[in-house]
Design a protein around this motif. Structure first.
Motif, short mmCIF file in Angstrom:
data_model
loop_
_atom_site.label_atom_id
_atom_site.label_comp_id
_atom_site.label_asym_id
_atom_site.label_seq_id
_atom_site.Cartn_x
_atom_site.Cartn_y
_atom_site.Cartn_z
N THR A 137 0.82 -1.22 0.00
CA THR A 137 0.00 0.00 0.00
C THR A 137 0.85 1.27 0.00
OG1 THR A 137 -1.46 -1.30 1.42
CG2 THR A 137 -2.05 1.01 1.07
N PHE A 138 1.91 1.26 0.84
CA PHE A 138 2.71 2.48 0.99
C PHE A 138 4.05 2.38 0.26
CE2 PHE A 138 0.08 2.01 4.85
CZ PHE A 138 -0.70 3.14 4.71
N ALA A 139 4.13 1.46 -0.70
CA ALA A 139 5.40 1.25 -1.41
C ALA A 139 5.84 2.51 -2.13
CB ALA A 139 5.25 0.10 -2.41
N GLN A 140 4.88 3.23 -2.73
CA GLN A 140 5.22 4.42 -3.52
C GLN A 140 5.87 5.50 -2.65
OE1 GLN A 140 1.94 5.67 -5.95
NE2 GLN A 140 3.13 7.25 -7.00
N ASN A 141 5.29 5.73 -1.46
CA ASN A 141 5.85 6.73 -0.53
C ASN A 141 7.26 6.35 -0.11
OD1 ASN A 141 3.43 7.99 -0.64
ND2 ASN A 141 2.98 7.91 1.56
N THR A 142 7.43 5.07 0.25
CA THR A 142 8.73 4.60 0.75
C THR A 142 9.78 4.69 -0.34
OG1 THR A 142 7.36 2.99 1.95
CG2 THR A 142 9.71 2.78 2.20
N GLN A 143 9.38 4.39 -1.56
CA GLN A 143 10.30 4.46 -2.69
C GLN A 143 10.67 5.92 -2.98
OE1 GLN A 143 8.91 2.30 -6.09
NE2 GLN A 143 10.68 2.78 -7.34
N TRP A 144 9.69 6.81 -2.87
CA TRP A 144 9.91 8.24 -3.12
C TRP A 144 10.98 8.79 -2.17
CZ3 TRP A 144 9.74 12.72 -0.36
CH2 TRP A 144 9.72 13.91 -1.08
N ILE A 145 10.92 8.37 -0.89
CA ILE A 145 11.90 8.85 0.11
C ILE A 145 13.31 8.50 -0.35
CG2 ILE A 145 12.75 8.53 2.47
CD1 ILE A 145 9.85 8.02 3.34
N ALA A 146 13.51 7.24 -0.74
CA ALA A 146 14.84 6.78 -1.13
C ALA A 146 15.32 7.47 -2.41
CB ALA A 146 14.84 5.26 -1.31
N CYS A 147 14.44 7.51 -3.41
CA CYS A 147 14.86 8.01 -4.72
C CYS A 147 15.13 9.51 -4.72
CB CYS A 147 13.82 7.66 -5.78
SG CYS A 147 13.72 5.89 -6.06
N ASN A 148 14.52 10.25 -3.80
CA ASN A 148 14.75 11.69 -3.72
C ASN A 148 15.87 12.07 -2.76
OD1 ASN A 148 12.68 13.41 -5.37
ND2 ASN A 148 11.59 11.59 -4.64
N ASN A 149 16.53 11.04 -2.19
CA ASN A 149 17.64 11.30 -1.29
C ASN A 149 18.83 10.40 -1.59
OD1 ASN A 149 16.61 13.33 0.95
ND2 ASN A 149 14.93 11.88 0.56
N LYS A 150 19.02 10.17 -2.91
CA LYS A 150 20.18 9.41 -3.40
C LYS A 150 20.37 8.06 -2.71
CE LYS A 150 23.93 11.95 -4.29
NZ LYS A 150 24.97 12.96 -4.05
N GLY A 151 19.24 7.40 -2.39
CA GLY A 151 19.31 6.12 -1.70
C GLY A 151 18.87 4.95 -2.55
N TYR A 152 18.27 3.95 -1.90
CA TYR A 152 17.84 2.73 -2.59
C TYR A 152 16.64 2.17 -1.83
CZ TYR A 152 18.44 -1.52 -5.40
OH TYR A 152 18.26 -2.55 -6.30
N TYR A 153 15.63 1.74 -2.57
CA TYR A 153 14.42 1.20 -1.94
C TYR A 153 14.38 -0.32 -2.15
CZ TYR A 153 9.60 -0.54 -2.29
OH TYR A 153 8.47 -1.31 -2.19
N THR A 154 14.12 -1.07 -1.08
CA THR A 154 13.92 -2.52 -1.24
C THR A 154 12.69 -2.97 -0.45
OG1 THR A 154 15.37 -3.03 0.62
CG2 THR A 154 16.37 -3.09 -1.53
N HIS A 155 12.10 -4.06 -0.93
CA HIS A 155 10.92 -4.61 -0.28
C HIS A 155 11.29 -5.97 0.31
CE1 HIS A 155 6.72 -6.59 -0.65
NE2 HIS A 155 6.83 -5.95 0.50
#
Length: 536
Positions: free
Chosen positions: A275-293
């Motif tokens: 449900t909240f994957a998009q928000n969590t991904q946005w945090i990483a991608c806008n701060n030079k990070g990486y998102y994983t599930h």
């Protein structure tokens, strides 16, 4: 493409044929490699159980590393003092020379993954400051919390002595898992990492998740460390472990991290819900990070390792081939095979980058190449018989921990077995040279300076039965291109006279280390007139 899999070599199936990826692989016991059966003409490949050993990408990478075989053989012929030489690939395989037969554990599992080893992680990344933020709100109950705790422990395992860390748990308020470390970063040495793991295990879920305050707190700690010249003075990152982020947290990033984006934010979405994957991904991608599930415990290891590839990218793009030396460690593989004479080792390693023009800007890390150096080999360069009766040499790293010292005893007896002590590689110089109360010796050695100092010492002799008062001269210098310092101790007064004769080095060493003379046993005599008891 076939290769020698160290698990399968010399294994025959029920039809009398060699198994796939096996084949005949001659092994001979070699004294230089602790009498282990090895093949000095060929390296072979170890693949952990969690990696498919015939994956096309893996096979390509193994094929590309075949040329290392000749390099290893030439190195060993040029320098016969070399021990193990190896290449750990980012795909998970481990090429080791000389080739050996790898033995799985009692369950038939090969848990060894080179990408989790200290030498790989240190070479692949630079020193880093890490804040681990974990969501402990009510929605994290059950399996989610178990996965989150395992994720924290796995992140902690990727840190070393040159890194700094803190762990924050948050619900509707911010809670430091160790209140004593409030608002600061602590060195990620073995003791602190184990301490954090114990505290993380006691975390319980409750309340509602409010990410904003915890995020502000994390940025404040990292910003203060950078402004005050504390911490690693290199990479900074926040690891966010949550099952979803609902709030509007953009203002926090605008205040603390944008536009420079000095702090990377890595996000780990826990559980099966997306449900909240998009928000969590946005945090990483806008701060030079990486998102994983991460939806299961089995996903943790592979997903946590992804952050190392991101942190290594600037090094890859800038071609920073830094050589790293690890902290002292005990080779568990050798230890389990009863090859205990090598014991404490250090690894020297460097990263291997892809130089293809079309992928250069992507910063692709191919793996890490390295070799092991037994610390006793370094100490042998200052032979005991040349330093006098109470003279000795010792090694220290840039964090003040001793790598080699006569008073470093890393093993203890458990019944008939020898076992390593829990903190065997984090014994500080101040714990063995305790007369150095003002750190007049420790401080310059940690800074890699050259100099000398005189200290009054109380030493014990004859297995601790009597003390001796000595005046010791300490001479120290750094070892070029390493984080180590070398120290040598000569006792004042000793060595002013010299006997000449036909005594061999071996006999002389025996007299130094195990003299034939000892103190007589204590006798008690009673004075018949006064009744007083005297000890003779």
């Amino acid at each position: 493409f076939d290769y020698y899999n160290s698990m399968q070599i010399n294994t025959i199936d029920e039809n009398g044929n060699y198994v796939e990826l096996g084949g005949e692989f001659p092994l001979e016991e070699n004294e230089h490699f602790n009498n282990l059966p090895v093949n000095t003409l060929q390296s072979n490949i170890q693949v952990p159980t969690n990696v498919y050993n015939k994956d096309p990408k893996l096979l390509n990478a193994i094929y590309n590393s075949e040329a290392l075989n000749d390099v290893y053989i030439n190195n060993f012929q040029r320098d016969p003092t070399l021990t193990w030489q190896y290449f750990g690939s980012s795909f998970g395989f481990f090429r080791i020379y000389p080739g050996i037969k790898w033995t799985p554990d009692t369950n038939g599992v090969v848990a060894f993954d080179c990408r989790n080893r200290n030498w790989y992680i240190q070479a692949a990344t630079s020193p880093k400051d890490i804040i681990i933020m974990v969501d402990i709100s009510g929605s994290m109950k059950g399996l989610k919390m178990t996965i989150a705790k395992h994720t924290i422990n796995t992140i902690l395992d990727t840190l070393g002595e040159n890194d700094f860390v803190n762990v924050i748990a948050y619900t509707d308020y911010v809670r430091y898992v160790e209140p004593c470390f409030r608002g600061t970063l602590v060195q990620a040495d073995l003791d602190n990492r184990e301490h954090f793991k114990l505290l993380v295990e006691e975390l319980h879920v409750k309340g509602e998740a409010k990410i904003k305050n915890a995020m502000k707190e994390s940025f404040k700690i990292l910003n203060e460390a950078r402004m005050n010249g504390q911490g690693s003075m290199c990479n900074q990152a926040i690891m966010l472990i949550t099952d979803g982020a609902m709030e509007d947290f953009e203002s926090v990033f605008e205040e603390f991290n944008w536009p420079e984006r000095r702090v990377r934010v890595f996000t780990y979405l826990i559980g099966r819900e997306m449900t909240f994957a998009q928000n969590t991904q946005w945090i990483a991608c806008n701060n030079k990070g990486y998102y994983t599930h991460i939806s299961t415990l089995a996903d943790v290891q592979e997903n946590v390792m992804e952050y190392l590839h991101v942190l290594s990218r600037p090094m890859v793009i800038n071609h920073d081939h830094d050589i790293i030396w690890t902290e002292a460690y005990m080779d568990t593989v050798l230890f389990n095979t009863k090859a205990q004479s090598l014991l404490l080792m250090t690894s020297v390693a460097m990263p291997v980058f892809s130089k293809k023009k079309e992928t250069l800007s992507h910063g692709i890390l191919l793996g890490v190449v390295g070799t092991d150096i037994p610390l006793m080999e370094v100490i042998k360069l200052a032979p005991r018989y040349m330093l006098g009766a109470h003279g000795y040499a010792f090694l220290l790293n840039n964090n003040g921990y001793i790598l080699a010292h006569p008073d470093l005893r890393p093993l203890y007896k458990d019944g008939k077995k020898l076992k390593p002590k829990p903190n065997y590689n984090s014994v500080d110089l101040s714990e063995v040279e305790w007369e150095d109360t003002d750190e007049m010796l420790r401080t310059p050695m940690v800074k890699g300076e050259t100099g000398s100092i005189i200290l009054n010492i109380r030493a014990s002799v004859d297995k601790g039965k009597r003390p001796m008062y000595l005046i010791n001269n300490y001479f120290y210098t750094n070892i070029a291109e390493t984080p180590f310092s070398f120290g040598m101790v000569l006792t004042k007064g000793h060595g002013s006279l010299m006997f000449t004769g036909n005594v061999s080095v071996e006999e002389g060493l025996h007299d130094l280390t195990s003299p034939d003379l000892s103190i007589a046993s204590e006798w008690y005599v009673q004075n018949p007139k006064t009744g007083a008891v005297l000890m003779v």
